[in-house]
Write an enzyme that holds these catalytic residues in place. Structure first.
Site, mmCIF file in Angstrom:
data_model
loop_
_atom_site.group_PDB
_atom_site.id
_atom_site.type_symbol
_atom_site.label_atom_id
_atom_site.label_comp_id
_atom_site.label_asym_id
_atom_site.label_seq_id
_atom_site.Cartn_x
_atom_site.Cartn_y
_atom_site.Cartn_z
ATOM 1 N N GLY A 1 23.219 -23.918 83.433
ATOM 2 C CA GLY A 1 23.804 -22.522 84.227
ATOM 3 C C GLY A 1 22.528 -21.894 85.551
ATOM 4 O O GLY A 1 22.255 -20.973 85.947
ATOM 5 N N THR A 2 21.468 -22.582 85.596
ATOM 6 C CA THR A 2 20.205 -22.225 87.118
ATOM 7 C C THR A 2 20.527 -22.566 88.349
ATOM 8 O O THR A 2 19.658 -22.036 89.439
ATOM 9 C CB THR A 2 19.116 -22.709 86.600
ATOM 10 O OG1 THR A 2 19.137 -23.835 85.918
ATOM 11 C CG2 THR A 2 18.192 -22.203 85.013
ATOM 12 N N GLY A 3 21.515 -23.431 87.913
ATOM 13 C CA GLY A 3 21.737 -23.662 89.396
ATOM 14 C C GLY A 3 21.466 -25.230 90.823
ATOM 15 O O GLY A 3 21.299 -25.453 91.707
ATOM 16 N N HIS B 1 19.276 1.717 57.394
ATOM 17 C CA HIS B 1 18.481 0.434 57.398
ATOM 18 C C HIS B 1 18.432 0.754 59.060
ATOM 19 O O HIS B 1 17.325 0.233 59.299
ATOM 20 C CB HIS B 1 19.330 -0.464 57.492
ATOM 21 C CG HIS B 1 19.069 -2.240 57.460
ATOM 22 N ND1 HIS B 1 18.393 -2.848 56.599
ATOM 23 C CD2 HIS B 1 18.986 -2.461 58.146
ATOM 24 C CE1 HIS B 1 18.311 -4.059 57.144
ATOM 25 N NE2 HIS B 1 18.254 -3.902 58.284
ATOM 26 N N GLU B 2 19.623 0.790 59.673
ATOM 27 C CA GLU B 2 18.805 0.372 61.830
ATOM 28 C C GLU B 2 18.544 1.758 62.333
ATOM 29 O O GLU B 2 17.650 1.535 62.620
ATOM 30 C CB GLU B 2 20.289 0.545 62.501
ATOM 31 C CG GLU B 2 21.182 -0.492 61.804
ATOM 32 C CD GLU B 2 20.735 -1.826 62.291
ATOM 33 O OE1 GLU B 2 19.991 -2.209 62.535
ATOM 34 O OE2 GLU B 2 21.751 -2.672 61.000
ATOM 35 N N HIS C 1 14.281 0.501 60.822
ATOM 36 C CA HIS C 1 14.219 -0.368 62.532
ATOM 37 C C HIS C 1 13.923 0.245 64.029
ATOM 38 O O HIS C 1 12.602 0.617 64.607
ATOM 39 C CB HIS C 1 15.465 -1.276 62.722
ATOM 40 C CG HIS C 1 15.574 -2.463 61.774
ATOM 41 N ND1 HIS C 1 14.758 -3.598 61.789
ATOM 42 C CD2 HIS C 1 16.937 -2.880 61.357
ATOM 43 C CE1 HIS C 1 14.597 -4.571 60.239
ATOM 44 N NE2 HIS C 1 16.310 -3.870 60.727
#
Length: 717
Positions: A270-272, A486-487, A490
């Protein structure tokens, strides 16, 4: 009559008569006996019963029966001499025991001839049916098909003469092995014949059936230019000299210079790479042949090599031109002695064509692959694909240019800042960015908007990076509360740990396979990662598990931290075995995935010890941070329960509004990190939970105040 002439002929040729008698007896005795009335199989016919007696009694009975038959035959002959054929006929037909006697049968036939009733006798029809049955039984061994016309006059009125003999064929009995071998040979010859005809038909029909000559057609209307390719400026600069060569070949050949015959474009998907090849053809204005590596091979052996020849033959007719082969690793992989011969034929033909045509024919071969290490060394040597151009993922500026190129095709709102989207999409390829713009446009169309806004682009970015939201999932209040803490753990550890990536978004809405997620994005592109950043990542991974222990106790921790522990373990092991970041193990790289073959048992135990030490240190750091900032943890969790999704900016505003001396707490964190806290016991966890409960009221009040104060903290979709 014909039968009368037959009897006369038989009487003159006794040897022929004996053969005829044996034949007639065999044929006649295989059918039921003729009764007195002339009917076949009537009630008056009976067969002699065979009695199973002793050998002495049996032989005596046979001698008596033979003597009686001899007397009866003599009586029949006497009646013939007396010229009394009617008596002979009555006696023969009334005694079935005489039917199997050849002499009696001969006298019976003479009597029928004298009275001229041979053609009307039941005996003739019985003989015809019997001889036909015997002939069918003995056809395999050369049988008696010639005697099926018994009773019918021939051309000369007899069964056979010297001029018209009866032809018989006698064949020897064949063995089973000979018959089997003959059958196998017949089948083998037939198989070879059919295979040869099929191969000939296929060989003549391959070109028409597969359309080789029709498929090899150049594309003359390539409208792609280098200005359409964004984010790969270095690759475009290297390809410009090929464009100049195709436009003016004499400019380079007059000094003896030689351009590469093949250009290999290497990079992630997908970089061209394909777009670059089309841009070369569009800039130079030359024919463009495009194909894929998998198109050469077919079910027929030799098709691949033939297609390669046809491709280069068509290119020579249209030179100067460009041949683009996408995914060339499909046919250009390293050769192995165990590979099939037809696979080698295609690659060998490709090698010959690349190094076989003349240097100045104006054919440039451009190939693309995602796995350059898998290509055969003979293919990438100087003289073939001797120039490798790397097409990497775009940087921040390249992503902004690509976004601008795609956004120019849609209606864009005034609040769209593409640099923010570019900074928030590190590692995205050009195809990923095109997909992002497309998802945002579809979202705006579904919402009935007049243009694509910044919120649509943020929605598309989160959907690609974090997965689709599962808002319809039924989750209990206890699970939502645990996920929020929990989140929140983090996020807080990431905010208060030096070297951690900035928090982009925190959510407790299920996305993909996760119940919640904290997304972190770098401020700029990263080419390498330092030890401090890796240790910070370990701390962030441990933040969720530590938050569960501090709030709910060790007995209430869940399996939600399994993914965090797996990521932390992989990172810590890589630090020890690959990056040389352990003083005990040293600056040595170890292959940990080969079941210990490359290291001793002591080294493996040392690596495990170092990995465990890194994880325990990260656990203690996360526990220290969440213990000090317990009030912020409760406030952040309550905000997540209320809004479900918070951006990084909203989280920072929430923490700023809390009345807490942040500088003093950071100093306390530095002091406590020098003396790590060991893993808590159930009693210490309970005390921490009690302390957290004591501060819950103040935290809840602060969160409510912050939520009221900042009305812009709406859920981010």
């Amino acid at each position: 009559m014909a039968w009368r002439r037959i009897i006369t002929k038989v009487s003159s040729h006794e040897r022929e008569l004996s053969s005829l008698r044996s034949l007639l007896v065999r044929a006649y005795s295989s059918f039921p006996r003729v009764g007195v009335t002339g009917a076949v199989g009537g009630g008056g016919a009976s067969l002699p019963r065979t009695r199973f007696q002793s050998s002495y009694v049996g032989s005596f009975a046979r001698r008596v029966r033979d003597r009686e038959e001899v007397n009866e035959v003599a009586h029949l002959r006497e009646l013939i001499r007396r010229n009394d054929p009617e008596a002979v006929i009555r006696m023969f037909e009334s005694q079935p025991s005489l039917h199997a006697n050849a002499s009696a049968l001969s006298e019976y036939i003479k009597a029928l001839v004298k009275v001229d009733r041979l053609d009307q006798s039941e005996l003739v029809r019985t003989l015809q049916r019997g001889i036909a049955g015997v002939a069918r039984e003995e056809e395999t061994f050369g049988g008696l098909g010639a005697f099926r016309n018994v009773g019918k006059p021939t051309k000369d009125g007899v069964l056979g003469t010297a001029s018209a003999p009866i032809h018989t064929i006698s064949t020897e009995r064949t063995h089973f092995k000979e018959q089997l071998w003959s059958t196998i040979r017949t089948i083998g010859v037939g198989f070879l014949l059919i295979s040869g005809i099929g191969a000939l038909i296929e060989d003549r029909g391959i070109g028409k059936g597969l359309g080789l000559h029709e498929e090899v057609q150049p594309s003359m209307d390539s409208s792609t230019k280098f200005s359409d390719v964004k984010g790969v400026d270095e690759a475009k600069a290297e390809l410009e000299e090929i464009v100049h060569y195709l436009r003016d070949p004499k400019r380079f050949t007059r000094l003896g210079g030689k351009l590469p015959k093949g250009v290999l474009l290497v990079g992630p998907p997908g970089t061209g790479k394909t777009m670059l090849a089309r841009a070369i053809a569009g800039e130079a204005g030359v024919p463009f042949f495009s194909c894929s590596g998998s198109e050469f091979e077919e079910m027929f052996v030799g098709v691949g090599a033939r297609r390669v020849r046809d491709l280069f033959s068509a290119a020579k007719k249209c030179s100067p031109c460009i041949i683009f082969i996408d995914e060339i690793d499909a046919i250009g992989g390293s050769r192995n002695p165990k590979d099939q011969q037809y696979m080698k034929m295609t690659l060998n033909q490709m090698l010959v064509e690349l190094d076989g045509f003349k240097q100045n024919e104006g054919i440039i071969v451009v190939a693309a692959t995602n796995f350059p290490e898998s290509l055969d060394k003979a293919l990438v040597r100087p003289g073939r694909f001797d120039r490798h151009i790397v097409v990497p993922n775009p940087d921040v500026e390249g992503r902004r240019q690509i976004l601008e190129s795609h956004m120019s095709k849609v209606l864009k709102a005034e609040d769209v800042d593409l640099m923010i989207i570019a900074r928030g999409t590190p590692g995205f390829s050009g195809a990923d960015l095109a997909n992002l713009v497309n998802v945002a446009a579809l979202k705006a169309a579904m919402d009935g908007s007049k243009d694509v806004t910044m919120s649509d682009l943020e929605f598309a970015k989160d959907r690609i990076m974090m997965g689709s939201e599962r808002k319809s999932a039924v989750i209990s209040d206890e699970s939502r509360k645990l996920t929020a803490f929990h989140e929140g753990g983090h996020a807080l550890v990431a905010i208060h740990t030096e070297g951690a990536l900035p928090v982009h978004k925190a959510t407790i809405v299920p996305r993909g396979m996760a119940l919640g997620m904290v997304s972190q994005l770098p401020d700029k592109d990263e080419t390498s990662i330092s030890r401090k950043q890796m240790l910070a990542r370990l701390d962030v991974c441990m933040g969720g598990r530590v938050a569960e222990e501090l709030i709910f106790g060790e007995s209430e921790v869940t399996s939600g931290a399994s993914s965090d522990l797996e990521q932390a373990t992989k990172l810590a092991r890589a630090m020890v075995t690959k990056f040389g970041m352990s003083k005990e193990v040293g600056l040595v790289a170890h292959n940990y995935d080969d079941n210990g073959k490359s290291m001793s048992t002591e080294t493996r135990l040392l690596i495990e010890s170092e990995v465990k030490q890194l994880l325990e240190k990260a656990y203690n750091n996360a526990k220290t941070i969440l213990t000090v900032y317990n009030k912020e943890l409760h406030a952040l969790a309550n905000a997540l329960l209320q809004h479900e999704t918070l951006s990084g900016k909203q989280i920072k505003e929430l923490l700023t509004d809390l009345n807490s001396p942040l500088l003093q707490k950071r100093q306390e964190v530095v002091t406590k990190q020098s003396n790590p806290v060991p893993p808590s016991t159930p009693s210490s966890a309970s005390s921490a939970a009690a302390a957290a409960a004591a501060a819950a009221a103040a935290a809840a009040a602060a969160a409510a105040t912050a939520a009221t104060k900042g009305k812009d903290m709406a859920p981010v979709s």
